[in-house]
Design a protein around this motif. Structure first.
Motif, PDB file in Angstrom:
ATOM      1  N   GLN A  48      -1.359 -23.636  80.700  1.00  0.00           N
ATOM      2  CA  GLN A  48      -2.179 -23.992  79.540  1.00  0.00           C
ATOM      3  C   GLN A  48      -2.944 -25.280  79.808  1.00  0.00           C
ATOM      4  O   GLN A  48      -4.113 -25.403  79.438  1.00  0.00           O
ATOM      5  CB  GLN A  48      -1.303 -24.133  78.285  1.00  0.00           C
ATOM      6  N   ALA A  51      -5.858 -24.413  82.102  1.00  0.00           N
ATOM      7  CA  ALA A  51      -6.833 -23.600  81.375  1.00  0.00           C
ATOM      8  C   ALA A  51      -7.615 -24.434  80.365  1.00  0.00           C
ATOM      9  O   ALA A  51      -8.801 -24.184  80.127  1.00  0.00           O
ATOM     10  CB  ALA A  51      -6.140 -22.436  80.679  1.00  0.00           C
ATOM     11  N   ASP A  52      -6.971 -25.431  79.768  1.00  0.00           N
ATOM     12  CA  ASP A  52      -7.667 -26.315  78.817  1.00  0.00           C
ATOM     13  C   ASP A  52      -8.724 -27.172  79.511  1.00  0.00           C
ATOM     14  O   ASP A  52      -9.737 -27.518  78.906  1.00  0.00           O
ATOM     15  CB  ASP A  52      -6.672 -27.230  78.100  1.00  0.00           C
ATOM     16  N   PRO A  55     -12.719 -24.236  82.797  1.00  0.00           N
ATOM     17  CA  PRO A  55     -13.223 -22.987  82.199  1.00  0.00           C
ATOM     18  C   PRO A  55     -12.985 -21.751  83.083  1.00  0.00           C
ATOM     19  O   PRO A  55     -12.794 -20.653  82.572  1.00  0.00           O
ATOM     20  CB  PRO A  55     -14.717 -23.233  82.027  1.00  0.00           C
ATOM     21  N   TYR A  58      -9.472 -20.682  82.518  1.00  0.00           N
ATOM     22  CA  TYR A  58      -9.399 -20.072  81.192  1.00  0.00           C
ATOM     23  C   TYR A  58      -9.933 -18.640  81.240  1.00  0.00           C
ATOM     24  O   TYR A  58      -9.320 -17.714  80.691  1.00  0.00           O
ATOM     25  CB  TYR A  58     -10.174 -20.914  80.181  1.00  0.00           C
ATOM     26  N   GLN A  59     -11.059 -18.436  81.926  1.00  0.00           N
ATOM     27  CA  GLN A  59     -11.621 -17.087  82.048  1.00  0.00           C
ATOM     28  C   GLN A  59     -10.669 -16.169  82.807  1.00  0.00           C
ATOM     29  O   GLN A  59     -10.535 -14.991  82.456  1.00  0.00           O
ATOM     30  CB  GLN A  59     -12.972 -17.122  82.763  1.00  0.00           C
ATOM     31  N   ASN A  61      -7.415 -16.396  82.793  1.00  0.00           N
ATOM     32  CA  ASN A  61      -6.361 -16.047  81.835  1.00  0.00           C
ATOM     33  C   ASN A  61      -6.828 -14.961  80.870  1.00  0.00           C
ATOM     34  O   ASN A  61      -6.076 -14.029  80.548  1.00  0.00           O
ATOM     35  CB  ASN A  61      -5.896 -17.275  81.059  1.00  0.00           C
ATOM     36  N   CYS A  62      -8.066 -15.073  80.410  1.00  0.00           N
ATOM     37  CA  CYS A  62      -8.598 -14.071  79.481  1.00  0.00           C
ATOM     38  C   CYS A  62      -8.717 -12.706  80.155  1.00  0.00           C
ATOM     39  O   CYS A  62      -8.362 -11.681  79.563  1.00  0.00           O
ATOM     40  CB  CYS A  62      -9.949 -14.519  78.935  1.00  0.00           C
ATOM     41  N   TYR A 110     -13.744 -10.443  75.781  1.00  0.00           N
ATOM     42  CA  TYR A 110     -12.624 -11.373  75.935  1.00  0.00           C
ATOM     43  C   TYR A 110     -12.927 -12.395  77.031  1.00  0.00           C
ATOM     44  O   TYR A 110     -12.737 -13.597  76.850  1.00  0.00           O
ATOM     45  CB  TYR A 110     -11.357 -10.596  76.273  1.00  0.00           C
ATOM     46  N   ASN A 113     -16.040 -14.709  75.857  1.00  0.00           N
ATOM     47  CA  ASN A 113     -15.915 -15.557  74.661  1.00  0.00           C
ATOM     48  C   ASN A 113     -14.491 -15.853  74.231  1.00  0.00           C
ATOM     49  O   ASN A 113     -14.268 -16.284  73.100  1.00  0.00           O
ATOM     50  CB  ASN A 113     -16.665 -14.901  73.500  1.00  0.00           C
ATOM     51  N   GLY A 114     -13.516 -15.579  75.072  1.00  0.00           N
ATOM     52  CA  GLY A 114     -12.134 -15.835  74.692  1.00  0.00           C
ATOM     53  C   GLY A 114     -11.643 -14.812  73.686  1.00  0.00           C
ATOM     54  O   GLY A 114     -12.282 -13.777  73.463  1.00  0.00           O
ATOM     55  N   PRO A 115     -10.512 -15.088  73.047  1.00  0.00           N
ATOM     56  CA  PRO A 115      -9.911 -14.117  72.130  1.00  0.00           C
ATOM     57  C   PRO A 115     -10.837 -13.621  71.025  1.00  0.00           C
ATOM     58  O   PRO A 115     -10.768 -12.453  70.643  1.00  0.00           O
ATOM     59  CB  PRO A 115      -8.713 -14.870  71.552  1.00  0.00           C
TER      60      PRO A 115
END
Length: 147
Positions: A48, A51-52, A55, A58-59, A61-62, A110, A113-115
């Protein structure tokens, strides 16, 4: 009991086969995001904290979560298609093809734009999934009850 496959059942098989290509799309998407993020195997997700800050992590993870969600929903969706198609092949084929389409939209949204980006694809896939579940249950019951 003998079950005769409807002539249109080949369309159901085509729709079920489309899920193989959706899975391949997910695999390619996830592996490209893994490579871009630099997250090495066997790490399943970026932390986390990372990912924070990053980017690309984070992508990844998505993409990874979208793929996991796809695989969680794949078996019930395909069973729904195959069973429904025994009595309602066109419903199963159109529903199955649309489910695959919405699962691609889900993944694309996803990752982009994330969740919150998964909503349109998720809603479409969920509505079709519920329809297939009820249609499959009705189909199976009609065979049991000899309707």
């Amino acid at each position: 009991m003998a079950i005769t496959l409807p002539q249109e059942y080949s369309y159901v098989l085509l729709a079920a086969t489309s899920t193989l290509f959706v899975n391949a799309y997910h695999s390619l998407l996830t592996s490209s995001k893994r490579k871009a993020s630099g997250i090495k195997y066997p790490t399943t997700y970026a932390s986390q904290e990372l990912a924070d800050k990053d980017p690309k992590a984070y992508q990844f993870n998505c993409a990874q979560r979208a793929h996991a969600n796809f695989t969680e929903n794949l078996t019930p969706a395909v069973i729904g298609m195959l069973v429904t198609g025994l009595k309602y092949p066109l419903l199963a084929a159109v529903g199955g093809g649309a489910w695959s389409f919405f699962r691609v939209l889900y993944a694309m949204g996803y990752v982009a734009n994330g969740p919150s980006g998964r909503s349109a694809g998720g809603l479409g896939a969920s509505l079709i999934d519920m329809t297939m579940k009820f249609a499959a249950a009705y189909t199976a019951l009609s065979f049991v009850m000899n309707w």
